[in-house]
Motif scaffolding. Sequence first.
Motif, PDB file in Angstrom:
ATOM      1  N   ILE A   1     -53.070 -31.605  97.372  1.00 19.73           N
ATOM      2  CA  ILE A   1     -53.532 -32.621  98.345  1.00 19.73           C
ATOM      3  C   ILE A   1     -52.527 -32.719  99.493  1.00 19.73           C
ATOM      4  CG2 ILE A   1     -54.142 -35.063  98.649  1.00 19.73           C
ATOM      5  CD1 ILE A   1     -54.373 -34.822  95.385  1.00 19.73           C
TER       6      ILE A   1
ATOM      7  N   ILE B   1     -53.536 -36.721 103.962  1.00 17.60           N
ATOM      8  CA  ILE B   1     -54.778 -37.383 103.514  1.00 17.60           C
ATOM      9  C   ILE B   1     -54.555 -38.208 102.256  1.00 17.60           C
ATOM     10  CG2 ILE B   1     -56.216 -35.554 104.538  1.00 17.60           C
ATOM     11  CD1 ILE B   1     -56.834 -34.743 101.555  1.00 17.60           C
TER      12      ILE B   1
ATOM     13  N   PHE C   1     -64.605 -40.976 102.211  1.00 16.51           N
ATOM     14  CA  PHE C   1     -63.658 -39.992 102.705  1.00 16.51           C
ATOM     15  C   PHE C   1     -63.888 -38.690 101.947  1.00 16.51           C
ATOM     16  CE2 PHE C   1     -59.780 -37.561 102.192  1.00 16.51           C
ATOM     17  CZ  PHE C   1     -59.488 -37.295 103.516  1.00 16.51           C
TER      18      PHE C   1
ATOM     19  N   GLY D   1     -67.967 -38.383  99.399  1.00 21.51           N
ATOM     20  CA  GLY D   1     -66.693 -39.123  99.566  1.00 21.51           C
ATOM     21  C   GLY D   1     -66.701 -40.430  98.822  1.00 21.51           C
ATOM     22  N   LEU D   2     -67.487 -40.487  97.739  1.00 22.24           N
ATOM     23  CA  LEU D   2     -67.582 -41.740  96.983  1.00 22.24           C
ATOM     24  C   LEU D   2     -66.942 -41.652  95.610  1.00 22.24           C
ATOM     25  CD1 LEU D   2     -71.207 -42.911  97.739  1.00 22.24           C
ATOM     26  CD2 LEU D   2     -69.084 -44.087  98.344  1.00 22.24           C
ATOM     27  N   GLY D   3     -66.815 -40.441  95.089  1.00 25.92           N
ATOM     28  CA  GLY D   3     -66.349 -40.246  93.711  1.00 25.92           C
ATOM     29  C   GLY D   3     -65.046 -40.953  93.420  1.00 25.92           C
TER      30      GLY D   3
ATOM     31  N   ALA E   1     -53.343 -30.074  92.065  1.00 26.39           N
ATOM     32  CA  ALA E   1     -53.259 -31.535  92.135  1.00 26.39           C
ATOM     33  C   ALA E   1     -53.357 -32.103  90.733  1.00 26.39           C
ATOM     34  CB  ALA E   1     -54.384 -32.073  92.995  1.00 26.39           C
TER      35      ALA E   1
HETATM   36  P1  ADP Z   1     -66.155 -35.880  97.487  1.00 25.01           P
HETATM   37  O1  ADP Z   1     -65.798 -35.116  96.252  1.00 25.01           O
HETATM   38  O2  ADP Z   1     -67.618 -36.221  97.542  1.00 25.01           O
HETATM   39  O3  ADP Z   1     -65.589 -35.330  98.736  1.00 25.01           O
HETATM   40  P2  ADP Z   1     -64.274 -37.712  96.401  1.00 25.01           P
HETATM   41  O4  ADP Z   1     -64.021 -39.166  96.595  1.00 25.01           O
HETATM   42  O5  ADP Z   1     -64.492 -37.322  94.989  1.00 25.01           O
HETATM   43  O6  ADP Z   1     -65.482 -37.331  97.289  1.00 25.01           O
HETATM   44  O7  ADP Z   1     -63.079 -36.868  96.925  1.00 25.01           O
HETATM   45  C1  ADP Z   1     -62.559 -37.168  98.222  1.00 25.01           C
HETATM   46  C2  ADP Z   1     -61.727 -36.011  98.714  1.00 25.01           C
HETATM   47  O8  ADP Z   1     -60.559 -35.909  97.916  1.00 25.01           O
HETATM   48  C3  ADP Z   1     -62.302 -34.658  98.632  1.00 25.01           C
HETATM   49  O9  ADP Z   1     -63.157 -34.411  99.750  1.00 25.01           O
HETATM   50  C4  ADP Z   1     -61.090 -33.757  98.605  1.00 25.01           C
HETATM   51  O10 ADP Z   1     -60.671 -33.513  99.909  1.00 25.01           O
HETATM   52  C5  ADP Z   1     -60.077 -34.570  97.899  1.00 25.01           C
HETATM   53  N1  ADP Z   1     -59.925 -34.165  96.534  1.00 25.01           N
HETATM   54  C6  ADP Z   1     -60.473 -34.751  95.443  1.00 25.01           C
HETATM   55  N2  ADP Z   1     -60.041 -34.121  94.319  1.00 25.01           N
HETATM   56  C7  ADP Z   1     -59.258 -33.093  94.703  1.00 25.01           C
HETATM   57  C8  ADP Z   1     -58.523 -32.042  93.985  1.00 25.01           C
HETATM   58  N3  ADP Z   1     -58.582 -31.949  92.634  1.00 25.01           N
HETATM   59  N4  ADP Z   1     -57.795 -31.167  94.708  1.00 25.01           N
HETATM   60  C9  ADP Z   1     -57.746 -31.281  96.080  1.00 25.01           C
HETATM   61  N5  ADP Z   1     -58.400 -32.236  96.823  1.00 25.01           N
HETATM   62  C10 ADP Z   1     -59.126 -33.124  96.128  1.00 25.01           C
END
Ligand code: ADP
Length: 618
Positions: A547, A551, A560, A570-572, A597
Amino acid sequence: MGTTRAYSNGRRPAILQGLAGLAVCLAVGVATLPMLERVFLNRAGTQGEATLRIAVEGLDATLERFQPLPKLIAERPILTSLLKDPTNQGLLPFVNEQLRLTAMSLGVSDLYLMDVGGTTIAASSYRKERSFVGRNFNFRPYFVQAVEGGLGRYFAMGTTSGERGYFFAAPVIDNTRILGVIAMKFDVRPFEEAWSGGASDIIVTDLSDVIFMSNRTEWHFKTLSPLRGEVFNIIAETQQYPLAQLLQLDIQRSPLANGLELVSIEGEDFVLSAQTLPEVGWRILHLTPAGPARAQALIILLLAGLSLLLLVLAGAIIAQRRNRARERMEEQERAKDILEHRVAQRTSDLHLVNAHLKREVDDRTAAELRLRNTQKELVQAGKLAALGQMSAALSHEINQPLTAVKSYADNATTFLDRNRIEDARENVTRISKMADRMAALSGHLRNFARRPQDTVGPVDIRLVLADAIDLMGTRLRAANAKIRYEPSKDAVWVLGGRLRLQQVVVNLISNALDAMERLETPEIDISVEELPKNRMRVSVSDRGPGIPQEIMNQLFDPFFTTKDPGHGLGLGLSISFNIVEDFGGSLSAKSRDGGGATFTVDLDRARPKQDREGLAAE
Ligand code: ADP
């Protein structure tokens, strides 16, 4: 303004007071000096009076001692004999010698015998060059008094000797007839010598104010007042004093206290005290020099002035100190006022800021509430979306075994027709396994579709992880991904809701798979560890790009995403974050050493649930 004026006013009076004090001192000094002088002059005069008394007593005693002597001497019969026969050469030398011896023993300067005509027939000075013998003194008042039967007494300058002396005379009487006069003269110089020892002077004057005795020889025969003509004539007749010396002294007098006088004689100032000897008509004057008394007065005045000056100075210094102390206090007061004013100002500023902050906090609280509500709705919406995705995945999962079941069933029929019972049994067993798998899938579906209750309770994290991995099975296989996870033997109880936790883990695994999209063999590490303070940690790590720092702060914000449109909402993470927080836990992310990550879910440990193991809540 007010304080400035007070400041300058405080200092000026100290100087003015000092100057005024000095001026007053000078004025008082000038006014006091004559008074003080008089005090000291009077004192000097009083002391002089004592000396005067001693001098008067000495004179008086001498006069008293000598006074009866001529009368006693006159009683000598030899004198009568000589007077009766003045040319008797047998008697004369004898009388002369007797007179000389008597004079010597009495301590008088002259002793001499006169006939009734005033001619000296015998004298103690018969041997001397200036002998009285043969001289006539009928002009002298003492002779006149004595020859008339009285006691003759007189002061005069000797016409023979030129020496001043006091004369006593008594008649030499034969029965009742006066035959002659015996006269005695004593020298006054020993008195004067005695007087000249001290600092003061003594003057003896007669009734006409002529000085006939004094330790100051220059004053002899001077007069203290103008001589009247008749007096002058008498003096001339009696040849009492040398007429040429009878000059008046320049004298000024002013009275002091108690009969004392301040006199100036020929420019010299004295304190004069006087006493009279009435019997002889003498006035004895004692003159104390005024100089020392005046000097004393001046010294006392100066000392007093100096003391006063010191007092005034001390007063001025004390006043100045007091002023300084007051100024310091005023300054401190001012500083205190300023400080208090500032504090008040700051306090009011703080009140304003506080009110502002409170408003802001209220606004934020309201916004947060709105956000929470929105998030709750979104959680639901997110679940629906996930359900959609899951439905697609499930239909794929079900179609596959259904196709397999169909072909296994067809095969079993064929084997039964050919009587190959064992082969047919094997196919039927496979069909049964497929049915089990589908049953498991539908179980998951049922769990997900059920709306979660808000209750929180003990959950066995092993079951949550197993369900999640199971649920992701298809995707994992499709991606050729490997999960490294070793469940513990015993149950691990945490506080939460089983389905919601499972949803979080599914989300994390799903994101990990997305991150490792391009890897041929993606690997996911899942671990459960114990934390201090009775907490547990579930970590999900991948080998993706990690990451980026920029961000990191937005990861958990709703909507996001870095994923392409249509791939991510971007809700998970936002929903997961809130779910974990609802359980009193926390969700955080960090980049992993060596790439990738790690997402961690920290939860409180819970007491084991006794009834239905691992199926708590929801
Ligand atoms: P989405 O998966 O729909 O984009 P999330 O809230 O789950 O929404 O994730 C937001 C953002 O977090 C992702 O778009 C990604 O950029 C970053 N992200 C999430 N998990 C990881 C990971 N395991 N490794 C790198 N970036 C991650």
